[in-house]
Every structure is written in C-alpha cells, then in structure tokens.
Design a protein around this motif. Structure first.
Motif, PDB file in Angstrom:
ATOM      1  N   THR A 392      35.084  29.092  39.256  1.00  0.00           N
ATOM      2  CA  THR A 392      36.506  28.686  39.353  1.00  0.00           C
ATOM      3  C   THR A 392      37.426  30.079  39.537  1.00  0.00           C
ATOM      4  N   ARG A 416      45.171  31.221  38.402  1.00  0.00           N
ATOM      5  CA  ARG A 416      44.374  30.184  37.764  1.00  0.00           C
ATOM      6  C   ARG A 416      44.915  28.633  38.372  1.00  0.00           C
ATOM      7  N   ASP A 419      43.105  26.484  40.877  1.00  0.00           N
ATOM      8  CA  ASP A 419      41.769  25.622  40.611  1.00  0.00           C
ATOM      9  C   ASP A 419      42.068  24.162  40.657  1.00  0.00           C
TER      10      ASP A 419
END
Length: 548
Positions: A392, A416, A419
C-alpha cells in the motif's frame, strides 16, 4: 466517420480590437471575390446573394469579447449547404494577452444519410495567416513553408518539444543534389497545399539536416522525405517515433496530388479531435435572428418573419442531425479507444513485470560472476536480486526509512489517499522510482559531474535500479512555470537549511501513472551536491496544469 470539414485554430499577439478589424477586412475581401455583396453588414442576418446569407453576432463583457461571422451558401436544393464560420475571441487570463482565431468550413448535405463533401482549405485562411501573424505556442503559422537553417535547429527542436503546441509540425527535406529553392517551389509547396492553418510548415536545408537528425536520434527525416511531428513529442523515447509518420520521396514523386491529400488527412483529423482552447469553448451557440423589414403591412411583416423563422428552424434541425451523427461516431471511437487502452494497459503491466524480473535475474548473474572473479564481465556492481514491494502507499511511506538518500517532505495524507484510487502498477512504479532516486543520491552526493536524474537514468550507472526515462520530466512547461497559481502548487516544502523560505519550485517529477483523472506524480528536488539528499515534496494525484 472521419472528419470531412476544415478547422483552423491559431492565436495572435494582436489585441482583440485590432485582430477583429483585420479579420473583418479579410472576410469582406473574400466575400467580394466570390461575387457577393458585403455592404450593410450588421448584427443578425444579411442576404449577400440570392443563395447566400451572412449571420453576425458579437458580445463584450466581463468574460471577454468575441465576434462571429457565419456564411451559408446553398447553390441549389440538391447541393446541400456550405457553412463557413469565422470567430475572433479575446483570450482568458491564462492566455497572456493572446487573441484566438477560429475558422470552420463544413458541408451539410441536402438529405439525411448523405456523406458530406470534403472541405478544401479556403482562400481566406492564407490572407488571415499573413495579416494576423498567426502563432501556435512558440511557432509561427505561416501560409508558406519556412526554411530551417543550421543555426535555427536548436529553436526548431524547442518548438517540437513544446508541451503547449496544438498543431502538428510538418518538416520536408531536400534530396541530395537538389537546389533547396527549386525543390521547395516545385515539390514542397504543392505538397503542403492542403495544410495551411492545420500545421506548422518547414523545409529542412541540407546544411541543417545532419544537426537536426543528430538531435532527434529516434525521429529523423531525410532523403527528400517528409515527417509529421505530432504534439507531445518525446525525443528521448524510441517507441514514440511510431506516432510521427514519415512520407518517402518515392511516394511524393509517384503522385504529388495524392500525396498532398494523404499528408493532410492526419492534421485534418487532429484539428477536429483536439479540444478547443477554453476561451473558444466558452462562446455560446449562435442564435441567429432575422432582421425586421420596414415595408408592407403588419400581415406582410408577420409572413416575412414566419418564413425567416421557418428557415432558421430547418437549419437548426439539419445542424442537430449532423451533430448527433458526429456524437455517435465519437462514442464509437471512444468505445474502441477504451477497449484498446485496456488491452495496452494489461500488456504494459505484463511487460513491466517481465522487465523487472529480467533485471533481477541479470543482477543475480552479475553477482555470481563477481564471486567467480569475472569482474570485467560483470562490469557493474549488483544488489540483492529480489525487491520487496510495499503493498500500500501507507506502507510505502513507512518504509522510506530504508532509503537514506530520500527525505519525504510532502503531505502524507495525500499520498495515503492513493490507496483508495490506485490502479495498475502504480505502487511498483512509485517504489522503483524512489529506489532509483535513492541510488542516484548515493552516486551523485558530492559528485558535481554526475548530472541530473534523467541523465543518470540514461547511463550505465542506473543499471542496478533502472527507471524508464520516458517517465522522467525534469521541468514543467513554460506556461506552468510562469502562471502564478500553477507555479504555487509546485512550491513544495524543504528544510530551511536547503532554502531559507522553506519551499522550492519542484518542477522535476516522475510520471507514476496515467490513463485516468488521477495520473499520480512524484515531485522531487535534487539537493545531492550539498546535503546528499533528494527531497520528495509531493506524491499524489496530478497537480493542475493548462489542460485541467
């Protein structure tokens, strides 16, 4: 169905008022040359001949100004209607004072289902190009081809690589032993006769040819041939050469007229498939209104108005039918493009994985050669064969401590966020890019002769952790660099020891992915000669540019 109309979209540095006056004078000359009466032109509809009308509308306000003229010619009920449109539009703020000029020529058949007649380049285009000093990005759009001399090669390469250009650049060469002026007059000018306003036209002199082809190693042109360089040229990427078609001297001399038609097909198709500049897209659809007549009774006036409105409704109905047909064709092309994109994306993933697997095998073999004492054969150092990729983007951020040459200063929340949007092999490409940057930092720390990251990727020094050069961009376009709002997005954080303001313009970036609206990018700043670090200030969706 392939576009059969003609469309020219160029800009000029003349202000809107001057450009508008110049365009109207050229239009009046064109109308007179057709034998029509251009007197009494005003807003609304003017009958300039028994079979021809001219519609005029204009607007000026806070959102800019435009003037539009539309001539419709119906020589007979069975011939259909030829519609010619000229638009002059003041530029938007990001256009930096440019004025846009658009010319459209299209044939509307008399009966539904009939194929429109292909439009030729109208005579007004040549006079507009000359009088308006038309431009496309950095290039002049002239009515005649311009010679590229040896001292002009660098400028021509810069024009070809300009990310802001919209038009193709068509470059002809002169065969060995031929006089350039004679060849241009007898062959090149007739060959380019259908390209005026659709492309930037050049003739490469024999003295400039060697220098030009040396600079464009994968995209040469020579021997009396002609090459069409489409927008988005990448001179350092060999596969890109397939996008830019070449026409041989043999094809040209076999049938010059047919060669001219073939050569014009791609620029003509591109002119209709490419989105219009935002300034032209913002012009409302033309709503033609009939003029009032002062003679006759009220009933006669109503009948006259009714006849005019009925004619306008018929025009609108035919135009709507043509647009529906065009939209259906575009949907069909889009479906084919989506299908092809899916196939290419799958092939790309498979090939990328194979390349990485082959690279790991090579590294393993080199390690074995070194252990066997075959240092000359191994010729470069090797690293561990296996690369453990993060699963990830969150894990990628956590593992950055494994890369001592990388310092991440960007917003982790944005990274992030990938993802939830990640597709294809974005994680692998991002991690490979970071590994390559880390090893570049180790190689270039304190070594001022190492060059930039793109140069390092092209050299043998990158063989342990390679990264595709086609995915590396060391600078943004001039428009992005100059426009304050776009530049501000790329002013990204660094320690104050690197820059007292705590931010630098990070235009160098890696193209992590494409093919959708996310198209993630990794922006970095090379501070290796001083701190031995590469600062990554952004890893996330594509930042805004002139196309977004």
């Amino acid at each position: 169905m392939e576009p059969r109309g003609y469309r020219m979209v160029v800009s000029t540095e003349l202000n809107y008022v001057t450009a508008c006056g110049t365009a109207e004078r050229r239009l009046i000359e064109w109308i007179r040359d057709k034998g029509y009466d251009p007197s009494g032109l005003d807003e609304g509809r003017t009958e300039i001949a028994p079979h021809a009308t001219l519609d005029r509308d204009f607007e000026s306000g806070l959102k800019g100004a435009y003037s539009r003229w539309r001539m419709r010619e119906t020589h007979s009920p069975a011939s259909g209607t030829w519609q010619s449109t000229l638009i002059v539009r003041s530029g938007l703020e990001e256009d930096e004072g440019r004025t846009w000029v658009q010319v459209d020529i299209e044939h509307q058949p008399a009966l539904a289902g009939e194929v429109p007649t292909r439009a030729n380049t109208p005579n007004i285009v040549r006079s507009l190009l000359d009088s308006l000093e038309a431009r496309d990005a950095q290039a002049d759009v002239a009515a005649s081809p311009v010679f590229i001399e040896a001292e002009d090669v660098d400028d021509s390469i810069e024009e070809l690589c300009d990310s802001n250009r919209r038009l193709p650049v068509v470059i002809a060469t002169v065969p060995y032993g031929k006089d350039p002026d004679d060849w241009s007059r007898s062959v090149v000018e007739p060959l380019f006769r259908c390209l005026h306003g659709l492309a930037v036209l050049y003739v490469l002199t024999p003295e400039a040819q060697a220098k030009f082809n040396a600079a464009l190693e994968y995209h040469p042109v020579f021997g009396g041939g002609v090459r069409t360089y489409l927008p988005g040229l990448d001179p350092a990427w060999k596969p890109d050469a397939q996008r830019h078609p070449v026409m041989s001297r043999r094809t040209i001399e076999a049938d010059l007229r047919r060669a001219a038609s073939i050569l014009a097909a791609l620029p003509q198709r591109l002119s209709f498939r490419q989105p219009l500049p935002p300034a032209l897209l913002g012009i409302p659809r033309q709503r033609t209104r009939p003029r009032s007549t002062t003679d006759g009774t009220d009933i006669a006036q109503l009948r006259s108005d009714n006849a005019a409105l009925t004619a306008l409704l018929d025009e609108a109905e035919r135009a709507e039918g043509i647009r529906v047909s065009e939209i259906n064709d575009l949907y069909a092309e889009l479906a084919k493009a989506d299908e092809a994109e899916g196939e290419l994306r799958g092939e790309n993933e498979e090939l990328y994985d194979k390349v990485q697997e082959s690279q790991r095998l090579i590294l393993h073999l080199r390690e074995q050669l070194r252990e066997a004492g075959q240092f000359a054969v191994a010729h470069t150092s090797a690293v561990a064969a296996d690369i453990a990729y993060p699963k990830t983007f969150s894990e990628l951020l956590d593992r950055l401590k494994e890369l001592p040459g990388i310092s991440f200063t960007g917003q982790r929340k944005i990274t992030r966020g990938l993802d939830s949007q990640s597709v294809d092999n974005w994680l692998r490409v991002a991690w490979d890019g970071l590994l390559a940057l880390d090893h570049f930092a180790a190689a270039s720390a304190g070594d001022k002769k190492c060059g930039d990251f793109l140069s390092w990727c092209k050299s043998d020094a990158s063989s342990a952790f390679p990264f595709p050069t086609a995915k590396v961009a060391m600078r943004e376009s001039d428009t992005v660099a100059r426009k304050p709002k776009l530049r501000a997005e790329r002013m990204l954080p660094v320690p104050k020891a690197v820059d007292p303001e705590g931010r630098v313009f990070m235009q160098a970036h890696l193209k992590i992915g494409g093919g959708n609206t996310i198209a993630p990018r990794l922006h970095f700043y090379d501070d290796c000669p001083r701190s031995g670090k590469v600062y990554v200030g952004y890893l996330g969706p594509h930042l805004r540019n002139t196309l977004t």
